[in-house]
Design a protein around this motif. Structure first.
Motif, PDB file in Angstrom:
ATOM      1  N   TYR A 108     -36.118  -6.508 -65.809  1.00  0.00           N
ATOM      2  CA  TYR A 108     -36.872  -5.875 -65.308  1.00  0.00           C
ATOM      3  C   TYR A 108     -36.264  -4.863 -64.872  1.00  0.00           C
ATOM      4  O   TYR A 108     -37.107  -4.001 -64.180  1.00  0.00           O
ATOM      5  CB  TYR A 108     -37.371  -7.136 -64.065  1.00  0.00           C
ATOM      6  CG  TYR A 108     -38.224  -8.264 -64.850  1.00  0.00           C
ATOM      7  CD1 TYR A 108     -39.180  -7.897 -65.839  1.00  0.00           C
ATOM      8  CD2 TYR A 108     -37.975  -9.328 -64.467  1.00  0.00           C
ATOM      9  CE1 TYR A 108     -39.637  -9.224 -66.552  1.00  0.00           C
ATOM     10  CE2 TYR A 108     -39.186 -10.250 -64.635  1.00  0.00           C
ATOM     11  CZ  TYR A 108     -39.912 -10.137 -65.971  1.00  0.00           C
ATOM     12  OH  TYR A 108     -40.010 -10.738 -66.840  1.00  0.00           O
TER      13      TYR A 108
ATOM     14  N   SER B  92     -38.557  -0.829 -65.597  1.00  0.00           N
ATOM     15  CA  SER B  92     -38.539  -0.286 -64.166  1.00  0.00           C
ATOM     16  C   SER B  92     -37.891   0.621 -64.223  1.00  0.00           C
ATOM     17  O   SER B  92     -38.187   2.265 -64.577  1.00  0.00           O
ATOM     18  CB  SER B  92     -38.015  -0.506 -62.892  1.00  0.00           C
ATOM     19  OG  SER B  92     -38.925  -0.150 -62.217  1.00  0.00           O
TER      20      SER B  92
ATOM     21  N   ARG C 192     -40.102  -9.696 -57.922  1.00  0.00           N
ATOM     22  CA  ARG C 192     -40.661 -11.208 -57.934  1.00  0.00           C
ATOM     23  C   ARG C 192     -39.238 -12.322 -58.953  1.00  0.00           C
ATOM     24  O   ARG C 192     -38.373 -12.600 -58.476  1.00  0.00           O
ATOM     25  CB  ARG C 192     -40.921 -11.589 -59.275  1.00  0.00           C
ATOM     26  CG  ARG C 192     -42.535 -11.672 -58.745  1.00  0.00           C
ATOM     27  CD  ARG C 192     -43.492 -11.949 -59.665  1.00  0.00           C
ATOM     28  NE  ARG C 192     -44.124 -11.046 -61.191  1.00  0.00           N
ATOM     29  CZ  ARG C 192     -44.572 -10.321 -61.300  1.00  0.00           C
ATOM     30  NH1 ARG C 192     -45.262  -9.511 -59.859  1.00  0.00           N
ATOM     31  NH2 ARG C 192     -44.833  -9.709 -61.937  1.00  0.00           N
ATOM     32  N   ALA C 193     -37.677 -10.926 -59.918  1.00  0.00           N
ATOM     33  CA  ALA C 193     -36.798 -11.587 -60.124  1.00  0.00           C
ATOM     34  C   ALA C 193     -35.965 -11.289 -59.300  1.00  0.00           C
ATOM     35  O   ALA C 193     -34.861 -11.878 -58.809  1.00  0.00           O
ATOM     36  CB  ALA C 193     -36.363 -10.348 -61.147  1.00  0.00           C
TER      37      ALA C 193
ATOM     38  N   HIS D 143     -48.302 -12.840 -54.541  1.00  0.00           N
ATOM     39  CA  HIS D 143     -46.907 -12.115 -54.496  1.00  0.00           C
ATOM     40  C   HIS D 143     -46.849 -11.000 -53.317  1.00  0.00           C
ATOM     41  O   HIS D 143     -46.153 -10.134 -52.906  1.00  0.00           O
ATOM     42  CB  HIS D 143     -46.860 -11.447 -55.940  1.00  0.00           C
ATOM     43  CG  HIS D 143     -46.222 -11.423 -56.775  1.00  0.00           C
ATOM     44  ND1 HIS D 143     -46.641 -12.129 -58.052  1.00  0.00           N
ATOM     45  CD2 HIS D 143     -45.319 -13.246 -56.747  1.00  0.00           C
ATOM     46  CE1 HIS D 143     -46.154 -12.473 -58.425  1.00  0.00           C
ATOM     47  NE2 HIS D 143     -45.970 -13.901 -58.480  1.00  0.00           N
TER      48      HIS D 143
ATOM     49  N   ASN E 227     -50.536  -9.271 -57.883  1.00  0.00           N
ATOM     50  CA  ASN E 227     -50.667 -10.275 -57.609  1.00  0.00           C
ATOM     51  C   ASN E 227     -51.021 -10.495 -56.735  1.00  0.00           C
ATOM     52  O   ASN E 227     -50.687 -10.381 -55.452  1.00  0.00           O
ATOM     53  CB  ASN E 227     -49.786 -11.079 -58.399  1.00  0.00           C
ATOM     54  CG  ASN E 227     -50.014 -13.028 -58.508  1.00  0.00           C
ATOM     55  OD1 ASN E 227     -50.944 -13.442 -57.530  1.00  0.00           O
ATOM     56  ND2 ASN E 227     -49.736 -13.493 -59.283  1.00  0.00           N
TER      57      ASN E 227
ATOM     58  N   ASN F 220     -33.494 -12.412 -66.848  1.00  0.00           N
ATOM     59  CA  ASN F 220     -34.634 -11.820 -66.015  1.00  0.00           C
ATOM     60  C   ASN F 220     -34.606 -10.338 -64.758  1.00  0.00           C
ATOM     61  O   ASN F 220     -34.816  -9.313 -65.445  1.00  0.00           O
ATOM     62  CB  ASN F 220     -35.735 -12.693 -64.962  1.00  0.00           C
ATOM     63  CG  ASN F 220     -35.807 -13.642 -65.858  1.00  0.00           C
ATOM     64  OD1 ASN F 220     -35.774 -13.151 -67.205  1.00  0.00           O
ATOM     65  ND2 ASN F 220     -36.285 -14.550 -65.571  1.00  0.00           N
TER      66      ASN F 220
ATOM     67  N   ASN G 117     -43.351  -5.042 -59.715  1.00  0.00           N
ATOM     68  CA  ASN G 117     -43.683  -5.934 -59.302  1.00  0.00           C
ATOM     69  C   ASN G 117     -42.570  -7.066 -59.961  1.00  0.00           C
ATOM     70  O   ASN G 117     -42.625  -7.832 -59.517  1.00  0.00           O
ATOM     71  CB  ASN G 117     -45.153  -5.905 -59.477  1.00  0.00           C
ATOM     72  CG  ASN G 117     -46.237  -5.248 -58.872  1.00  0.00           C
ATOM     73  OD1 ASN G 117     -45.525  -4.912 -57.570  1.00  0.00           O
ATOM     74  ND2 ASN G 117     -47.449  -5.156 -59.121  1.00  0.00           N
ATOM     75  N   ASN G 118     -42.956  -6.567 -61.273  1.00  0.00           N
ATOM     76  CA  ASN G 118     -42.137  -8.005 -62.056  1.00  0.00           C
ATOM     77  C   ASN G 118     -40.473  -8.021 -60.986  1.00  0.00           C
ATOM     78  O   ASN G 118     -39.844  -9.367 -61.363  1.00  0.00           O
ATOM     79  CB  ASN G 118     -41.915  -7.934 -63.478  1.00  0.00           C
ATOM     80  CG  ASN G 118     -43.139  -7.636 -64.265  1.00  0.00           C
ATOM     81  OD1 ASN G 118     -44.260  -8.400 -63.801  1.00  0.00           O
ATOM     82  ND2 ASN G 118     -43.296  -6.968 -65.359  1.00  0.00           N
ATOM     83  N   LEU G 119     -39.865  -6.844 -61.593  1.00  0.00           N
ATOM     84  CA  LEU G 119     -38.570  -6.915 -60.657  1.00  0.00           C
ATOM     85  C   LEU G 119     -38.640  -7.243 -59.449  1.00  0.00           C
ATOM     86  O   LEU G 119     -37.261  -8.433 -58.705  1.00  0.00           O
ATOM     87  CB  LEU G 119     -37.442  -4.972 -60.449  1.00  0.00           C
ATOM     88  CG  LEU G 119     -36.171  -5.054 -59.817  1.00  0.00           C
ATOM     89  CD1 LEU G 119     -35.260  -5.540 -60.476  1.00  0.00           C
ATOM     90  CD2 LEU G 119     -36.042  -3.400 -59.845  1.00  0.00           C
TER      91      LEU G 119
ATOM     92  N   GLN H 274     -46.213  -1.897 -62.313  1.00  0.00           N
ATOM     93  CA  GLN H 274     -46.184  -3.062 -63.588  1.00  0.00           C
ATOM     94  C   GLN H 274     -44.692  -3.727 -63.270  1.00  0.00           C
ATOM     95  O   GLN H 274     -44.006  -4.339 -62.950  1.00  0.00           O
ATOM     96  CB  GLN H 274     -47.316  -3.347 -64.182  1.00  0.00           C
ATOM     97  CG  GLN H 274     -46.808  -4.347 -65.138  1.00  0.00           C
ATOM     98  CD  GLN H 274     -47.466  -5.012 -64.433  1.00  0.00           C
ATOM     99  OE1 GLN H 274     -48.278  -5.268 -63.662  1.00  0.00           O
ATOM    100  NE2 GLN H 274     -46.734  -7.041 -64.280  1.00  0.00           N
ATOM    101  N   ALA H 275     -43.853  -2.936 -63.310  1.00  0.00           N
ATOM    102  CA  ALA H 275     -42.388  -2.722 -64.059  1.00  0.00           C
ATOM    103  C   ALA H 275     -41.674  -3.386 -62.092  1.00  0.00           C
ATOM    104  O   ALA H 275     -40.715  -4.348 -62.323  1.00  0.00           O
ATOM    105  CB  ALA H 275     -41.620  -2.298 -64.245  1.00  0.00           C
TER     106      ALA H 275
END
Length: 185
Positions: A74, A78, A96-97, A176, A173, A70, A92-94, A89-90
C-alpha cells in the motif's frame, strides 16, 4: 452621447467584475494546490518512515508476513498514485495497513519496549498529526474553492475559463473514520 458613456461605464464595470472574479478563482485554485503540496510533504515523511518501522517489526515478528507485505504494497501504491482521488484511496488503504501493523506490535512485549520502535512510533504519531492538520487545511481550501466555482454568478466565469471543483480528502468507509486506539504501553 450620454447613453454611450453609460453603456461604456456598464461594460467597464462588468469587465472589472469579471476580472476580479477570475483572479479570485485563480487564487482559490492555487490555494488548493498549495494545500495538496502540504499533504504531499507529510506523506513523503510518512513513506520514508514506513520502511524503518516495517524492518523493526520484521525483526521481532517474522511470522507476521501478511501485515508487513500489506504495508509495503500500500505504501508503493500510494507513492505511485497521481490524482487526488487515487491518492486518497491509496492513503486510506495504507492507513488501515499501518493500523494492522501497529496491532501486530501489541503481541510482542520486547518490540513494544524497543527504543528504536518507540522512537519510530513517536515519529509516526507526529507525522500523522501533521497530516491531519494538512488534510484539514486542504479540505478548507477545497470548500472555499468549490463554493466560488459553484456559486452564482461566479460559476459563469468559472465555466467560461474551465475552473473545476476539487475533491475533498475524505475517509471512504465510515468504520475507518474512527481513530484506532493504539497503545504501546
Amino acid at each position: 452621447m450620454g447613453i454611450t458613456i453609460a453603456v461604456i461605464a456598464v461594460i467597464a464595470i462588468a469587465a472589472l467584475w469579471a476580472v476580479s472574479l477570475y483572479n479570485r478563482l485563480v487564487s482559490r485554485r492555487n490555494l488548493v494546490k498549495e494545500a495538496w503540496s502540504g499533504i504531499d510533504v507529510s506523506l513523503k515523511k510518512r513513506y520514508d518512515l514506513i520502511p524503518n518501522l516495517v524492518e523493526t517489526v520484521k525483526g521481532y515478528a517474522a511470522h507476521e508476513k501478511t501485515a508487513l507485505e500489506n504495508v509495503t504494497r500500500y505504501r508503493t501504491a500510494s507513492m505511485q498514485a497521481n490524482s487526488p482521488q487515487d491518492k486518497i484511496q491509496a492513503e486510506n488503504n495504507l492507513s488501515r495497513a499501518l493500523g494492522s501493523l501497529i496491532a501486530v506490535a501489541e503481541n510482542y512485549p520486547d518490540l513494544k519496549a524497543s527504543t528504536n520502535f518507540l522512537q519510530l512510533q513517536d515519529e509516526l504519531s507526529a507525522i500523522e498529526n501533521n497530516l491531519e492538520s494538512a488534510r484539514r487545511y486542504y479540505n478548507g481550501t477545497v470548500r472555499e474553492n468549490n463554493i466560488l466555482v459553484e456559486s452564482f454568478p461566479s460559476n459563469i466565469v468559472a465555466g467560461m475559463f474551465g475552473f473545476k471543483t476539487s475533491v475533498f480528502f475524505e475517509i471512504d468507509n465510515p468504520v475507518h473514520r474512527e481513530r484506532p486506539n493504539v497503545s504501546f504501553q
